[in-house]
Design a protein around this motif. Structure first.
Motif, PDB file in Angstrom:
ATOM      1  N   LEU A 176       0.862  -1.177   0.000  1.00 56.70           N
ATOM      2  CA  LEU A 176       0.000   0.000   0.000  1.00 56.70           C
ATOM      3  C   LEU A 176       0.901   1.229   0.000  1.00 56.70           C
ATOM      4  O   LEU A 176       1.656   1.468   0.949  1.00 56.70           O
ATOM      5  N   VAL A 177       0.833   2.038  -1.083  1.00 56.62           N
ATOM      6  CA  VAL A 177       1.765   3.155  -1.225  1.00 56.62           C
ATOM      7  C   VAL A 177       1.111   4.513  -0.982  1.00 56.62           C
ATOM      8  O   VAL A 177       1.797   5.487  -0.679  1.00 56.62           O
ATOM      9  N   ALA A 178      -0.203   4.603  -1.103  1.00 59.02           N
ATOM     10  CA  ALA A 178      -0.865   5.887  -0.871  1.00 59.02           C
ATOM     11  C   ALA A 178      -2.349   5.678  -0.605  1.00 59.02           C
ATOM     12  O   ALA A 178      -2.953   4.712  -1.077  1.00 59.02           O
ATOM     13  N   ILE A 179      -2.912   6.596   0.163  1.00 58.77           N
ATOM     14  CA  ILE A 179      -4.356   6.651   0.391  1.00 58.77           C
ATOM     15  C   ILE A 179      -4.830   8.028  -0.071  1.00 58.77           C
ATOM     16  O   ILE A 179      -4.298   9.056   0.373  1.00 58.77           O
ATOM     17  N   LEU A 180      -5.784   8.057  -0.984  1.00 60.78           N
ATOM     18  CA  LEU A 180      -6.383   9.315  -1.419  1.00 60.78           C
ATOM     19  C   LEU A 180      -7.689   9.487  -0.660  1.00 60.78           C
ATOM     20  O   LEU A 180      -8.596   8.660  -0.765  1.00 60.78           O
ATOM     21  N   ARG A 181      -7.782  10.582   0.118  1.00 60.93           N
ATOM     22  CA  ARG A 181      -8.955  10.790   0.968  1.00 60.93           C
ATOM     23  C   ARG A 181      -9.336  12.275   0.973  1.00 60.93           C
ATOM     24  O   ARG A 181      -8.530  13.121   1.363  1.00 60.93           O
ATOM     25  N   GLU A 182     -10.526  12.567   0.485  1.00 56.27           N
ATOM     26  CA  GLU A 182     -11.070  13.924   0.511  1.00 56.27           C
ATOM     27  C   GLU A 182     -10.090  14.940  -0.070  1.00 56.27           C
ATOM     28  O   GLU A 182      -9.833  16.000   0.505  1.00 56.27           O
ATOM     29  N   GLY A 183      -9.516  14.581  -1.214  1.00 56.66           N
ATOM     30  CA  GLY A 183      -8.618  15.508  -1.903  1.00 56.66           C
ATOM     31  C   GLY A 183      -7.203  15.539  -1.373  1.00 56.66           C
ATOM     32  O   GLY A 183      -6.368  16.291  -1.877  1.00 56.66           O
ATOM     33  N   ARG A 184      -6.914  14.728  -0.371  1.00 50.92           N
ATOM     34  CA  ARG A 184      -5.560  14.675   0.202  1.00 50.92           C
ATOM     35  C   ARG A 184      -4.873  13.387  -0.199  1.00 50.92           C
ATOM     36  O   ARG A 184      -5.523  12.363  -0.411  1.00 50.92           O
ATOM     37  N   VAL A 185      -3.547  13.450  -0.279  1.00 46.23           N
ATOM     38  CA  VAL A 185      -2.735  12.256  -0.532  1.00 46.23           C
ATOM     39  C   VAL A 185      -2.019  11.906   0.761  1.00 46.23           C
ATOM     40  O   VAL A 185      -1.208  12.685   1.276  1.00 46.23           O
ATOM     41  N   LEU A 186      -2.333  10.734   1.313  1.00 44.87           N
ATOM     42  CA  LEU A 186      -1.758  10.304   2.578  1.00 44.87           C
ATOM     43  C   LEU A 186      -0.751   9.186   2.346  1.00 44.87           C
ATOM     44  O   LEU A 186      -1.038   8.224   1.625  1.00 44.87           O
ATOM     45  N   VAL A 187       0.424   9.331   2.937  1.00 43.37           N
ATOM     46  CA  VAL A 187       1.387   8.237   2.940  1.00 43.37           C
ATOM     47  C   VAL A 187       1.025   7.359   4.134  1.00 43.37           C
ATOM     48  O   VAL A 187       1.116   7.802   5.285  1.00 43.37           O
ATOM     49  N   PRO A 188       0.585   6.136   3.894  1.00 44.51           N
ATOM     50  CA  PRO A 188       0.013   5.343   4.985  1.00 44.51           C
ATOM     51  C   PRO A 188       1.050   4.927   6.026  1.00 44.51           C
ATOM     52  O   PRO A 188       2.177   4.546   5.690  1.00 44.51           O
ATOM     53  N   SER A 189       0.657   5.034   7.294  1.00 44.74           N
ATOM     54  CA  SER A 189       1.443   4.473   8.391  1.00 44.74           C
ATOM     55  C   SER A 189       0.676   3.282   8.954  1.00 44.74           C
ATOM     56  O   SER A 189      -0.491   3.074   8.631  1.00 44.74           O
ATOM     57  N   VAL A 190       1.313   2.516   9.793  1.00 44.14           N
ATOM     58  CA  VAL A 190       0.679   1.300  10.309  1.00 44.14           C
ATOM     59  C   VAL A 190      -0.560   1.620  11.145  1.00 44.14           C
ATOM     60  O   VAL A 190      -1.465   0.795  11.278  1.00 44.14           O
ATOM     61  N   ASP A 191      -0.621   2.841  11.710  1.00 44.98           N
ATOM     62  CA  ASP A 191      -1.734   3.182  12.593  1.00 44.98           C
ATOM     63  C   ASP A 191      -2.879   3.897  11.887  1.00 44.98           C
ATOM     64  O   ASP A 191      -3.904   4.195  12.519  1.00 44.98           O
ATOM     65  N   ASP A 192      -2.732   4.208  10.605  1.00 40.00           N
ATOM     66  CA  ASP A 192      -3.793   4.919   9.898  1.00 40.00           C
ATOM     67  C   ASP A 192      -5.016   4.022   9.715  1.00 40.00           C
ATOM     68  O   ASP A 192      -4.905   2.912   9.188  1.00 40.00           O
ATOM     69  N   PRO A 193      -6.203   4.492  10.132  1.00 37.93           N
ATOM     70  CA  PRO A 193      -7.414   3.697   9.910  1.00 37.93           C
ATOM     71  C   PRO A 193      -7.868   3.829   8.455  1.00 37.93           C
ATOM     72  O   PRO A 193      -7.698   4.873   7.828  1.00 37.93           O
ATOM     73  N   LEU A 194      -8.451   2.774   7.932  1.00 36.21           N
ATOM     74  CA  LEU A 194      -8.997   2.785   6.577  1.00 36.21           C
ATOM     75  C   LEU A 194     -10.464   3.167   6.649  1.00 36.21           C
ATOM     76  O   LEU A 194     -11.205   2.652   7.487  1.00 36.21           O
ATOM     77  N   GLU A 195     -10.886   4.082   5.764  1.00 34.86           N
ATOM     78  CA  GLU A 195     -12.243   4.602   5.804  1.00 34.86           C
ATOM     79  C   GLU A 195     -12.977   4.302   4.506  1.00 34.86           C
ATOM     80  O   GLU A 195     -12.357   4.189   3.441  1.00 34.86           O
ATOM     81  N   ALA A 196     -14.296   4.187   4.593  1.00 34.65           N
ATOM     82  CA  ALA A 196     -15.117   4.025   3.390  1.00 34.65           C
ATOM     83  C   ALA A 196     -14.887   5.213   2.462  1.00 34.65           C
ATOM     84  O   ALA A 196     -14.811   6.357   2.910  1.00 34.65           O
ATOM     85  N   GLY A 197     -14.744   4.938   1.179  1.00 34.04           N
ATOM     86  CA  GLY A 197     -14.489   5.987   0.203  1.00 34.04           C
ATOM     87  C   GLY A 197     -13.024   6.243  -0.048  1.00 34.04           C
ATOM     88  O   GLY A 197     -12.675   6.982  -0.977  1.00 34.04           O
ATOM     89  N   ASP A 198     -12.151   5.664   0.767  1.00 31.60           N
ATOM     90  CA  ASP A 198     -10.711   5.807   0.523  1.00 31.60           C
ATOM     91  C   ASP A 198     -10.346   5.183  -0.822  1.00 31.60           C
ATOM     92  O   ASP A 198     -10.808   4.088  -1.153  1.00 31.60           O
ATOM     93  N   GLU A 199      -9.493   5.883  -1.573  1.00 32.78           N
ATOM     94  CA  GLU A 199      -8.899   5.281  -2.764  1.00 32.78           C
ATOM     95  C   GLU A 199      -7.521   4.764  -2.364  1.00 32.78           C
ATOM     96  O   GLU A 199      -6.649   5.547  -1.981  1.00 32.78           O
ATOM     97  N   LEU A 200      -7.347   3.469  -2.445  1.00 31.58           N
ATOM     98  CA  LEU A 200      -6.085   2.848  -2.045  1.00 31.58           C
ATOM     99  C   LEU A 200      -5.254   2.546  -3.288  1.00 31.58           C
ATOM    100  O   LEU A 200      -5.745   1.926  -4.239  1.00 31.58           O
ATOM    101  N   LEU A 201      -3.997   2.976  -3.272  1.00 33.23           N
ATOM    102  CA  LEU A 201      -3.083   2.710  -4.377  1.00 33.23           C
ATOM    103  C   LEU A 201      -2.033   1.712  -3.921  1.00 33.23           C
ATOM    104  O   LEU A 201      -1.384   1.901  -2.886  1.00 33.23           O
ATOM    105  N   PHE A 202      -1.889   0.656  -4.706  1.00 31.07           N
ATOM    106  CA  PHE A 202      -0.928  -0.400  -4.399  1.00 31.07           C
ATOM    107  C   PHE A 202       0.033  -0.602  -5.561  1.00 31.07           C
ATOM    108  O   PHE A 202      -0.341  -0.434  -6.732  1.00 31.07           O
ATOM    109  N   VAL A 203       1.260  -0.992  -5.235  1.00 27.06           N
ATOM    110  CA  VAL A 203       2.135  -1.622  -6.219  1.00 27.06           C
ATOM    111  C   VAL A 203       2.080  -3.112  -5.896  1.00 27.06           C
ATOM    112  O   VAL A 203       2.396  -3.523  -4.772  1.00 27.06           O
ATOM    113  N   ALA A 204       1.643  -3.907  -6.867  1.00 30.57           N
ATOM    114  CA  ALA A 204       1.382  -5.318  -6.590  1.00 30.57           C
ATOM    115  C   ALA A 204       1.811  -6.201  -7.741  1.00 30.57           C
ATOM    116  O   ALA A 204       1.704  -5.811  -8.917  1.00 30.57           O
ATOM    117  N   ASN A 205       2.290  -7.376  -7.396  1.00 31.99           N
ATOM    118  CA  ASN A 205       2.558  -8.395  -8.398  1.00 31.99           C
ATOM    119  C   ASN A 205       1.234  -8.844  -8.999  1.00 31.99           C
ATOM    120  O   ASN A 205       0.230  -8.994  -8.289  1.00 31.99           O
TER     121      ASN A 205
END
Length: 219
Positions: A176-205
């Motif tokens: 998980l490389v970024a969370i897009l939430r309400e117009g903001r770009v968040l660099v996720p930390s282990v303690d960040d809660p995931l919310e409905a409507g979050d756009e999650l960006l992954f680099v994945a095999n």
């Protein structure tokens, strides 16, 4: 950073203008005299030459380039430029434009391509991304077949909503490389809660995309 762009059409010139604005040095190469429109990107260097020829790439100084972008409207040209840039000059980063989706399978590391950008695929992905909630959308491929940039918008009833990012058992080959939430770009930390409507960006095999989709999608 020094960047050489093979193909001085509308796409190449647009990329050059953007890179120059970001402080990079840019050289545009094209074999067609009609494409040499110096006034359109006056701060770029220009070279009228065949980018598929070693002598032209020597003149362009590819040994000193950090990035080569093969941006012509001809997939054959883009493949040859990519291969020469990687094998003859050891350019660290080679980005290639794919004009025809049927040729997409060729644009991989065996042809020297680090990142392949397919305009039809990207446009299709952006349309899907705009209308899809709860579905995994592939946005871009890095080193064809090895890793993809994928996006998923969390539905209200997604099982991970309310969980901390660090507590979710992500597949081994997905980050998980970024969370897009309400117009903001968040660099996720282990303690960040995931919310409905979050756009999650992954680099994945590619092999774990289905597992990732199952983990994030509502049931």
């Amino acid at each position: 950073m020094r960047v050489t762009i093979a193909g001085a059409g509308a796409v190449g010139r647009s990329i050059a203008a953007e890179l120059l604005e970001n402080g990079h040095d840019v050289l545009l190469i094209d074999i067609d005299p009609r494409a040499i429109k110096i006034d359109s990107v006056p701060r770029a260097e220009w070279l009228l030459a065949d980018a598929c020829e070693i002598s032209s790439l020597d003149e362009a100084g590819l040994n000193g380039c950090q990035v080569v972008i093969a941006a012509s409207g001809d997939d054959k040209v883009n493949l040859v430029v990519s291969l020469l840039a990687k094998t003859e000059y050891g350019v660290p980063r080679v980005v290639a434009r794919i004009n025809h989706p049927k040729n997409e399978w060729l644009f991989n590391e065996s042809w020297g391509v680090d990142v392949a950008v397919s305009t039809p695929r990207l446009l299709s992905a952006l349309v899907e991304e705009a209308v899809s909630v709860g579905d995994l959308v592939r946005l871009m491929t890095f080193r064809q077949g090895q890793a993809n940039l994928v996006e998923l918008t969390l539905a209200d009833d997604a099982p991970v909503v309310g969980q901390r990012a660090g507590s979710v058992p992500w597949p081994e080959d997905a980050a998980l490389v970024a969370i897009l939430r309400e117009g903001r770009v968040l660099v996720p930390s282990v303690d960040d809660p995931l919310e409905a409507g979050d756009e999650l960006l992954f680099v994945a095999n590619q092999e774990v995309e289905h597992e990732l989709a199952q983990l994030l999608s509502s049931h």
